[in-house]
Design a protein around this motif. Structure first.
Motif, mmCIF file in Angstrom:
data_model
loop_
_atom_site.group_PDB
_atom_site.id
_atom_site.type_symbol
_atom_site.label_atom_id
_atom_site.label_comp_id
_atom_site.label_asym_id
_atom_site.label_seq_id
_atom_site.Cartn_x
_atom_site.Cartn_y
_atom_site.Cartn_z
ATOM 1 N N VAL A 59 0.877 -1.165 0.000
ATOM 2 C CA VAL A 59 0.000 0.000 0.000
ATOM 3 C C VAL A 59 0.917 1.218 0.000
ATOM 4 O O VAL A 59 2.132 1.094 0.149
ATOM 5 N N TYR A 60 0.361 2.389 -0.163
ATOM 6 C CA TYR A 60 1.215 3.571 -0.268
ATOM 7 C C TYR A 60 1.661 4.092 1.098
ATOM 8 O O TYR A 60 2.826 4.368 1.314
ATOM 9 N N LEU A 61 0.724 4.211 2.031
ATOM 10 C CA LEU A 61 1.024 4.784 3.346
ATOM 11 C C LEU A 61 0.914 3.736 4.442
ATOM 12 O O LEU A 61 0.113 2.815 4.363
ATOM 13 N N ARG A 62 1.679 3.914 5.485
ATOM 14 C CA ARG A 62 1.659 3.002 6.628
ATOM 15 C C ARG A 62 0.264 2.912 7.258
ATOM 16 O O ARG A 62 -0.158 1.849 7.694
ATOM 17 N N GLU A 63 -0.459 4.037 7.286
ATOM 18 C CA GLU A 63 -1.784 4.071 7.900
ATOM 19 C C GLU A 63 -2.781 3.181 7.151
ATOM 20 O O GLU A 63 -3.765 2.714 7.728
ATOM 21 N N GLU A 64 -2.536 2.947 5.873
ATOM 22 C CA GLU A 64 -3.445 2.128 5.073
ATOM 23 C C GLU A 64 -3.410 0.654 5.471
ATOM 24 O O GLU A 64 -4.361 -0.073 5.208
ATOM 25 N N ILE A 65 -2.345 0.230 6.117
ATOM 26 C CA ILE A 65 -2.229 -1.178 6.514
ATOM 27 C C ILE A 65 -3.335 -1.543 7.500
ATOM 28 O O ILE A 65 -4.065 -2.509 7.302
ATOM 29 N N ALA A 66 -3.480 -0.759 8.565
ATOM 30 C CA ALA A 66 -4.521 -1.025 9.562
ATOM 31 C C ALA A 66 -5.913 -0.825 8.979
ATOM 32 O O ALA A 66 -6.835 -1.596 9.270
ATOM 33 N N THR A 67 -6.057 0.192 8.139
ATOM 34 C CA THR A 67 -7.355 0.456 7.517
ATOM 35 C C THR A 67 -7.796 -0.731 6.666
ATOM 36 O O THR A 67 -8.948 -1.169 6.731
#
Length: 108
Positions: A59-67
């Motif tokens: 994914v592009y951003l680290r925050e997208e992993i949890a999302t």
């Protein structure tokens, strides 16, 4: 045309209903990820076995992993998510630091 009984490496194919259910869940998760607008899921692979989903890729951003994990958990029939996603943002930065370290070593 000759019709043969479906087989995989000489063994009969069994439990195809389980495959259909898994494929339905995989499609539901992929569709939810794409529709959410919160995750760049273009490089995300989804596999489902029973009530467990596995997310792999970037994914592009680290925050997208949890999302992405939370979105997968929201799909009916999914009770567990193995989240193997990586953030491209992080891996690009890491590669840049390694390249800088190598460059510094060469110039010293």
């Amino acid at each position: 045309m000759v019709h043969k009984k479906a087989a995989f490496f000489g063994k009969p194919v069994e439990n195809t209903e389980d495959w259909k259910e898994g494929a339905r869940k995989e499609d539901a998760i992929a569709s939810e990820l794409a529709a959410s607008g919160l995750v760049d899921a273009t490089e995300v692979q989804v596999t489902v076995e029973g009530d467990e989903a596995r997310l792999m890729g970037d994914v592009y951003l680290r925050e997208e992993i949890a999302t992405a994990g939370n979105i997968a958990l929201g799909v009916e029939g999914i009770n567990r998510v193995r989240n193997g996603l990586r953030a491209r943002e992080h891996s690009i930065q890491s590669r840049g630091k390694e390249a800088d370290a190598r460059a510094q070593t060469r110039t010293l």
